[in-house]
Design a protein around this motif. Structure first.
Motif, PDB file in Angstrom:
ATOM      1  N   LYS A   1       0.831  -1.197   0.000  1.00 18.28           N
ATOM      2  CA  LYS A   1       0.000   0.000   0.000  1.00 18.28           C
ATOM      3  C   LYS A   1       0.872   1.255   0.000  1.00 18.28           C
ATOM      4  N   VAL A   2       0.344   2.316  -0.583  1.00 17.31           N
ATOM      5  CA  VAL A   2       1.028   3.611  -0.613  1.00 17.31           C
ATOM      6  C   VAL A   2       0.084   4.658  -0.036  1.00 17.31           C
ATOM      7  N   ILE A   3       0.630   5.474   0.876  1.00 12.52           N
ATOM      8  CA  ILE A   3      -0.177   6.533   1.505  1.00 12.52           C
ATOM      9  C   ILE A   3       0.163   7.855   0.833  1.00 12.52           C
ATOM     10  N   THR A   4      -0.792   8.379   0.084  1.00 13.46           N
ATOM     11  CA  THR A   4      -0.560   9.640  -0.630  1.00 13.46           C
ATOM     12  C   THR A   4      -0.859  10.863   0.241  1.00 13.46           C
ATOM     13  N   ASP A   5      -1.764  10.717   1.208  1.00  7.67           N
ATOM     14  CA  ASP A   5      -2.119  11.823   2.098  1.00  7.67           C
ATOM     15  C   ASP A   5      -1.971  11.324   3.543  1.00  7.67           C
ATOM     16  N   PRO A   6      -0.763  11.411   4.129  1.00  9.39           N
ATOM     17  CA  PRO A   6      -0.525  10.798   5.436  1.00  9.39           C
ATOM     18  C   PRO A   6      -1.225  11.517   6.584  1.00  9.39           C
ATOM     19  N   CYS A   7      -1.500  10.735   7.621  1.00  9.55           N
ATOM     20  CA  CYS A   7      -2.088  11.271   8.852  1.00  9.55           C
ATOM     21  C   CYS A   7      -1.072  12.179   9.531  1.00  9.55           C
ATOM     22  N   THR A   8      -1.523  13.357   9.981  1.00 12.68           N
ATOM     23  CA  THR A   8      -0.599  14.342  10.571  1.00 12.68           C
ATOM     24  C   THR A   8      -0.009  13.896  11.909  1.00 12.68           C
ATOM     25  N   PRO A   9      -0.811  13.442  12.887  1.00 10.60           N
ATOM     26  CA  PRO A   9      -0.234  13.085  14.195  1.00 10.60           C
ATOM     27  C   PRO A   9       0.834  11.984  14.128  1.00 10.60           C
ATOM     28  N   CYS A  10       0.612  10.981  13.283  1.00 12.27           N
ATOM     29  CA  CYS A  10       1.571   9.855  13.246  1.00 12.27           C
ATOM     30  C   CYS A  10       2.502   9.908  12.056  1.00 12.27           C
TER      31      CYS A  10
END
Length: 376
Positions: free
Chosen positions: A196-205
């Protein structure tokens, strides 16, 4: 031209096992492969011949038909005789089922998903006293840990979005690399095996799906533990990747230096200063141990450096059935800052000792005799 016997081509007996056939095939295919014999028509034909024999004899139905009817019992179009080295045939395909396990990808028809990795082990240094090591105790420690991110619930993607399938590996977590005529499978460099690829990552982690925090663990230190030993806390290491198991936490013991005792395995050693009067006249003395004070009597005329052994007053080790010993090393102390009266008494004592002869100082007498013999 009549075809040669398949068993003869591979150099195996008719009752040869499949493993023996594979072993012979690997050897001959390496020998006759065109990459090793460029511009050799003979080697190319022999490779085709070897390949056809291998494919026939490793197929149970074809082998049975061949054993009963010979070449007439098998359809030559199903073999490798007309396959050549282009298209779907060739050396890599021929060797896929043999080398698949070695390179982790497998042969034809196999598929692979994201790689699962065990988490790394962690080490925690715990400093304790000698008394704690001897008797054991329970304690708590705080170690760094990872918890699931509450914002993205562990996905790593910003709320309202989700991870996308990696286009490099098509979600498998692995890519196949061609090296010469070997096909090697390795972790995808883009998604690092997750698929999987995360294009819009979660800010806190930061897209990791987890947050670093400290956690408190209870540790039971067993009695008799020694310096450098480790206590394993299963599953309290780094978390795994892609659902893999967590690593372990190893608590490594470091024992502080002790003011009185030095440890040597399960034995203890201590230096015991006594007055020259006590050493001369003997008498009862008190010695500290890890379980309290004990008394014992030293004989008259005890010399400096004499060692006394107190049985079972050491430490009972983790793997020992009994406790070690305590060794007390005598150090006769020379008086300092004497008064005039004390000095006069010592001078009188020295005079009387000399008048009494060598019987009062056997060590001095022996040493002087040795010196005399040396100079003579």
């Amino acid at each position: 031209m009549a075809k040669r016997d398949f068993y003869e081509i591979l150099g195996v007996a008719k009752n040869a096992s499949e493993e023996e056939i594979k072993k012979s095939y690997r050897k001959l295919a390496m020998k006759y492969h065109p990459d090793r014999n460029p511009d050799s028509k003979e080697s190319e034909e022999k490779f085709k011949e070897v390949k056809e024999a291998y494919e026939m004899l490793t197929n149970p139905e074809k082998r049975e038909a061949y054993d009963r009817y010979g070449h007439a019992g098998v359809d030559p179009n199903m073999g490798g005789g007309g396959g050549g080295f282009g298209g779907g045939g060739g050396f890599a395909d021929s060797f896929g089922d043999i080398f698949g396990d070695i390179f982790g990808g497998g042969g034809r028809g196999r598929s692979s998903g994201p790689q699962v990795y065990r988490g790394a082990d962690l080490r925690y240094n715990l400093e304790i006293t000698l008394e704690q090591a001897a008797h054991g105790f329970d304690t708590t420690i705080r170690v760094p840990s990872w918890d699931k991110c509450e914002t993205c619930h562990g996905s790593g993607a910003k709320p309202g979005t989700s991870p996308t399938t990696c286009t490099t590996c098509a979600g498998h977590g692995q890519v196949r690399m061609q090296q010469g005529f070997f096909s090697i499978q390795q972790t995808c460099p883009k998604c690092h095996g997750s698929g999987k690829v995360i294009t819009d990552p979660c800010t806190p982690c930061g897209g990791q799906g987890r947050i670093k925090r400290n956690k408190t663990l209870e540790v039971k230190v067993p009695a008799g533990i020694d310096n450098g030993m480790r206590i394993r806390s299963s599953g309290n290491g780094e978390p795994g990747t892609n659902g893999g198991p967590a690593g372990d936490l190893y608590v490594e013991i470091h024992i502080k230096p002790h003011a009185v005792f030095q440890r040597e395995g399960d034995d203890l050693h201590c230096e015991m200063p006594i007055s020259f009067v006590k050493a001369t006249l003997g008498g009862e003395i008190e010695v500290p141990t890890l379980s309290g004070k004990v008394s014992f009597t030293i004989p008259e005329g005890t010399q400096s450096g004499k060692t006394f052994r107190l049985k079972s007053k050491g430490i009972k080790g983790v793997r020992s059935g009994y406790a070690g010993d305590l060794f007390c090393h005598v150090a006769v102390e020379t008086p300092v800052k004497l008064t005039d009266k004390q000095k006069d008494l010592l001078k009188e004592f020295e005079r009387l000792t000399v008048e009494g002869g060598a019987k009062h100082s056997p060590q001095s007498k022996g040493w002087m005799d040795k010196v005399k013999d040396f100079f003579e």
